[in-house]
Design a protein around this motif. Structure first.
Motif, PDB file in Angstrom:
ATOM      1  N   ALA A   9       0.838  -1.207   0.000  1.00 48.00           N
ATOM      2  CA  ALA A   9       0.000   0.000   0.000  1.00 48.00           C
ATOM      3  C   ALA A   9       0.872   1.256   0.000  1.00 48.00           C
ATOM      4  O   ALA A   9       0.559   2.248  -0.683  1.00 48.00           O
ATOM      5  CB  ALA A   9      -0.925  -0.008   1.222  1.00 48.00           C
ATOM      6  N   GLU A  10       1.961   1.179   0.758  1.00 50.65           N
ATOM      7  CA  GLU A  10       2.869   2.322   0.840  1.00 50.65           C
ATOM      8  C   GLU A  10       3.531   2.592  -0.517  1.00 50.65           C
ATOM      9  O   GLU A  10       3.595   3.744  -0.971  1.00 50.65           O
ATOM     10  CB  GLU A  10       3.931   1.991   1.883  1.00 50.65           C
ATOM     11  N   ALA A  12       2.356   1.670  -3.441  1.00 50.05           N
ATOM     12  CA  ALA A  12       1.309   2.131  -4.348  1.00 50.05           C
ATOM     13  C   ALA A  12       1.036   3.616  -4.149  1.00 50.05           C
ATOM     14  O   ALA A  12       0.832   4.371  -5.111  1.00 50.05           O
ATOM     15  CB  ALA A  12       0.036   1.315  -4.126  1.00 50.05           C
ATOM     16  N   ASP A  13       1.063   4.023  -2.885  1.00 55.06           N
ATOM     17  CA  ASP A  13       0.822   5.422  -2.570  1.00 55.06           C
ATOM     18  C   ASP A  13       1.938   6.310  -3.145  1.00 55.06           C
ATOM     19  O   ASP A  13       1.672   7.388  -3.703  1.00 55.06           O
ATOM     20  CB  ASP A  13       0.748   5.576  -1.048  1.00 55.06           C
ATOM     21  N   SER A  14       3.185   5.844  -3.037  1.00 49.95           N
ATOM     22  CA  SER A  14       4.304   6.602  -3.615  1.00 49.95           C
ATOM     23  C   SER A  14       4.153   6.737  -5.126  1.00 49.95           C
ATOM     24  O   SER A  14       4.480   7.760  -5.716  1.00 49.95           O
ATOM     25  CB  SER A  14       5.635   5.894  -3.306  1.00 49.95           C
ATOM     26  N   ARG A  16       1.286   6.703  -6.721  1.00 53.85           N
ATOM     27  CA  ARG A  16       0.162   7.596  -6.964  1.00 53.85           C
ATOM     28  C   ARG A  16       0.600   9.056  -6.806  1.00 53.85           C
ATOM     29  O   ARG A  16       0.218   9.905  -7.592  1.00 53.85           O
ATOM     30  CB  ARG A  16      -0.976   7.276  -5.971  1.00 53.85           C
ATOM     31  N   ARG A  17       1.438   9.335  -5.801  1.00 52.95           N
ATOM     32  CA  ARG A  17       1.895  10.705  -5.575  1.00 52.95           C
ATOM     33  C   ARG A  17       3.089  11.054  -6.456  1.00 52.95           C
ATOM     34  O   ARG A  17       3.707  12.106  -6.292  1.00 52.95           O
ATOM     35  CB  ARG A  17       2.229  10.897  -4.087  1.00 52.95           C
ATOM     36  N   PRO A  75      -7.342   8.028  -9.468  1.00 57.92           N
ATOM     37  CA  PRO A  75      -7.343   7.972  -8.011  1.00 57.92           C
ATOM     38  C   PRO A  75      -8.414   7.024  -7.489  1.00 57.92           C
ATOM     39  O   PRO A  75      -9.378   6.718  -8.186  1.00 57.92           O
ATOM     40  CB  PRO A  75      -7.650   9.416  -7.616  1.00 57.92           C
ATOM     41  N   GLU A  76      -8.211   6.566  -6.270  1.00 56.53           N
ATOM     42  CA  GLU A  76      -9.194   5.683  -5.641  1.00 56.53           C
ATOM     43  C   GLU A  76     -10.238   6.507  -4.891  1.00 56.53           C
ATOM     44  O   GLU A  76      -9.941   7.588  -4.412  1.00 56.53           O
ATOM     45  CB  GLU A  76      -8.511   4.765  -4.629  1.00 56.53           C
ATOM     46  N   GLU A  78     -11.989   7.628  -1.714  1.00 52.78           N
ATOM     47  CA  GLU A  78     -11.367   7.694  -0.385  1.00 52.78           C
ATOM     48  C   GLU A  78     -12.386   7.836   0.737  1.00 52.78           C
ATOM     49  O   GLU A  78     -12.065   7.631   1.893  1.00 52.78           O
ATOM     50  CB  GLU A  78     -10.387   8.890  -0.318  1.00 52.78           C
ATOM     51  N   ARG A 226     -12.239   0.799   0.743  1.00 52.32           N
ATOM     52  CA  ARG A 226     -11.159  -0.183   0.874  1.00 52.32           C
ATOM     53  C   ARG A 226     -11.323  -1.073   2.092  1.00 52.32           C
ATOM     54  O   ARG A 226     -11.015  -2.252   2.051  1.00 52.32           O
ATOM     55  CB  ARG A 226      -9.794   0.514   0.961  1.00 52.32           C
ATOM     56  N   ARG A 394     -13.017   8.323 -10.068  1.00 52.08           N
ATOM     57  CA  ARG A 394     -12.253   7.536  -9.090  1.00 52.08           C
ATOM     58  C   ARG A 394     -12.602   6.062  -9.247  1.00 52.08           C
ATOM     59  O   ARG A 394     -13.740   5.719  -9.557  1.00 52.08           O
ATOM     60  CB  ARG A 394     -12.588   7.984  -7.658  1.00 52.08           C
TER      61      ARG A 394
END
Lengths: 471, 471
Positions: A9-10, A12-14, A16-17, A75-76, A78, A226, A394
């Motif tokens: 997840a971390e 994936a987040d990197s 995404r950003r 984006p997902e 949220e 999620r 999203r």
């Protein structure tokens, strides 16, 4: 959340950003393991999950790289849903029936279908298992294998639970005509007309149809796209409405794809247990995980026998055979008795054939292939959605199953999209069929359980254009 | 009543009154035909029916003679039941469940069983049909053959109706998990909790269980042991209680074996039609006739689409496959929709295998063998009852099916007989399980669908002794 899931997840987040960009190389397994103080196997599992979801790719003797598709992923969602907290009579059945019946026609591009492609299943091997077992059926088994179901099949199902680390007594299992019958039996033994039932928001439309048919009231509970149903909201709804049951899909929820983290599942079981409220757990997608481990069901935390765990082989092995089951806990006896007066028994030849197939081994090999295919199709679908849908859309990225949930931007009208798509030979499930209060008017559920061939790609482009047009 | 049935009944009556004695020769077909002004074929059919029921035997090149067993046959019940005419909540389910669950154990002598011997069915041929069809299942049929059922099977079922002189549209058929699901769907679409339903007295215990589970009220209607439900009483009950449905087994009723004459069936359909009351016709024994012609169902007289005709292959071809159907008339669409949210679909491999079996022919040959076996077993059972049961016992002589209904003399206690029999390894169905008002305390239903081997003979002698003891 498991360690490897947290790591994935971390990363994936990197991505995404855009800290990690397409073409960037991930830290090597050794580096990442040392830097984070986790085992190399945890890193491997995380990278494997990211690969299954199309975010990274492995290059031989070189390592893992961020894919181009990854950057393009929309984006997902949220925000957890915000239903109004009322208990209400359900009246969605006409809409659902109309929309979903229309989605069944074979000639449509099946983005609205509830089923994955039947070509993903070993129907030939099951056919051979039938051919091997059917001529040798013990005639008496048609008479006295009644209601709880074939003993060998129940033993095989209990063994699968055991592999997942759960003790489920074969005697507490009732074999059913698919999970849908299991769910009907479960709700039937713990409710009477007028009772209220906690459901997710959004939730599987068949759940709503069943509540409506049984004159039950639905209490829609906020649900995170999620992480699933919100426990504070469950507690508040219990205090306010004294529901007679809670009905959730704890893993790869339909339509969101949400999976409750194990700890949340445990907390839900404990919360309901304190109030003596039965939990109906619909777990039909449990085998369709993209990660390296089978998610544990809420049933695993059931110490009071209050969880009725419903599943089937329809979505993971044998569509059309209609073989499901319920591990009914303290309600098993009443469930068997209820079935005795509704369908009496479940098809004997298919019970024997599936037991035979499970005995022979090969189920896990098939499942690995199936999961890989579904993960790849999800990645393709996500990329295509990114390409074709309007900015601001999203999309969920479930770690299993075969549904994507789309939140369209602005005031998009999902029912209009569905109607126009149908006229163009494309089915899709509009958000309002998943809600007793007809919410989610700007959402779509997209089936990615079918190969994304040229026709499907074209159809997705059309859906994207319609989504933009009906904003 | 058909001409040949009337003739057979007359001859049977002469035998009962000992006008004709064991060893007497019946008039030749030519004589009887001339004397009564009926065709020789009518006489043949009457004699054939009498032979099937063990009352006469044919001797080659000599003619038909009264059998010894015929003289010994106990008298038939003659009185229609006299329920109190009230509408009442049903509360039999515990009793029924307890008694009938106990009857299922394989080791018992199965006089209480609801099923005929599974050895009477072509399970090997069906196994071969599965082996032939299963490996070639169209994968897409598992997805889009939903709810109404496989088209070819529905066509074959419609053809069977056509052979019986009835036009039933394949599109109006819904394939179900056995007749029990068909009946549940039928009652489900025309009633709501609290509604009252007309039933026979006595009636099939599953009917009562279903009414109880659905919170429906039962109005038990007087029923004649040979000719079925009483129409004047139906009319009176309609006037008094405004029932929402009528549920009958018009042919070889379980437990009485009663068959409504065709004219009575027509009159029932017309009477209900005048009040717009749906008729649920449970017709699972239709194929098990001992005469020369298939009895016509009430559905044949249905002009308004108010009759839901429910049947299955479980009792005539394929036990354990759980393939039934309902010809739902004007309710077909609602029935399909109801099934969509209860069991969704019926086992596809068995639907295909049975369709294949029906296409290939052989069903009628099997049925002829089956009927002959059941008729012979009934005759043996009747003779044994005559030998072993106390004087004053009355027994039905159904013209099909595999149940006998016994009225024991005096104040016999059927529940005590059942309990004591169970302790001796013998099952039997006591009268009270067939009644919402727990009537029929002196009656037993005896399954004669199993060969009367030495053990069964012995068991019947024991039952006879118990019946005498508990008077």
């Amino acid at each position: 959340m498991k360690r490897y899931e947290a790591l994935a997840a971390e990363v994936a987040d990197s991505i995404r950003r855009r800290v990690l960009k397409p073409g960037d190389r991930l830290p090597s397994v050794r580096q990442a393991s040392a830097a984070r103080g986790v085992s190399p196997s945890t890193v491997f599992q995380a990278y494997y999950l990211l690969e299954a979801r199309g975010l990274v790719e492995s290059r031989p003797r070189s390592g893992y790289y961020v894919t181009r598709a990854a950057a393009a992923q929309p984006p997902e969602p949220e925000q957890a849903s915000r239903p109004d907290g009322e208990s209400r009579r359900v009246d969605v059945s006409d809409l659902v029936f109309e929309v979903m019946q229309a989605a069944m026609a074979r000639e449509l591009v099946p983005f609205g279908s509830a089923f994955p492609s039947p070509l993903l299943f070993p129907l030939d091997r099951l056919g051979r298992a039938l051919a091997a077992t059917a001529p040798h059926i013990d005639p008496w088994s048609t008479v006295d294998d009644l209601t709880p179901g074939n003993a060998e099949l129940r033993r095989q199902i209990a063994l699968r639970y055991l592999l997942g680390g759960m003790q489920v007594d074969a005697d507490g299992l009732v074999v059913t005509n698919g999970a849908l019958e299991a769910l009907n039996l479960a709700i039937g033994v713990v409710t009477a007309p007028g009772d209220a039932v906690l459901v997710e928001s959004p939730c599987f439309y068949a759940t709503l149809q069943i509540l409506q048919r049984r004159n039950l009231r639905a209490i829609e509970v906020p649900t995170h796209p999620r992480e699933g149903i919100d426990l504070d909201a469950v507690a508040a709804a219990i205090a306010r409405h004294a529901p007679k049951a809670c009905w959730v899909m704890s893993t790869f929820q339909n339509p969101l794809g949400a999976s409750m983290p194990a700890e949340r599942k445990r907390a839900l079981v404990e919360l309901l247990g304190r109030h003596g409220i039965p939990l109906i757990e619909d777990d039909v997608y449990a085998e369709l995980y993209f990660g390296s481990e089978r998610p544990v069901p809420a049933k695993a935390f059931d110490r009071d026998g209050l969880v009725m765990h419903c599943s089937s082989f329809s979505k993971c092995l044998a569509p059309g055979h209609r073989i499901g089951w319920v591990a009914g806990g303290r309600f098993a006896g009443r469930i068997a008795r209820h079935k005795l007066t509704t369908t009496l028994n479940t098809n004997v030849p298919s019970q024997l054939a599936i037991a035979h197939y499970l005995q022979r081994g090969g189920f896990d090999r098939h499942l690995r292939r199936l999961r890989k295919a579904l993960a790849a199709q999800q990645a393709q679908c996500l990329a295509a959605v990114a390409r074709h849908f309007p900015r601001g859309t999203r999309v969920t990225r479930p770690a299993g199953g075969y549904f994507l949930w789309l939140e369209l931007p602005g005031g998009a009208d999902a029912l209009a999209v569905q109607r126009e798509a149908a006229a163009r030979g494309i089915s899709v499930a509009p958000g309002p069929v998943f809600s007793a209060s007809r919410g989610f008017g700007h959402c779509l559920r997209l089936n990615c359980g079918h190969p994304l061939d040229a026709r499907a790609q074209e159809a997705l482009a059309t859906l994207g254009r319609l989504a933009a047009a009906f904003v």
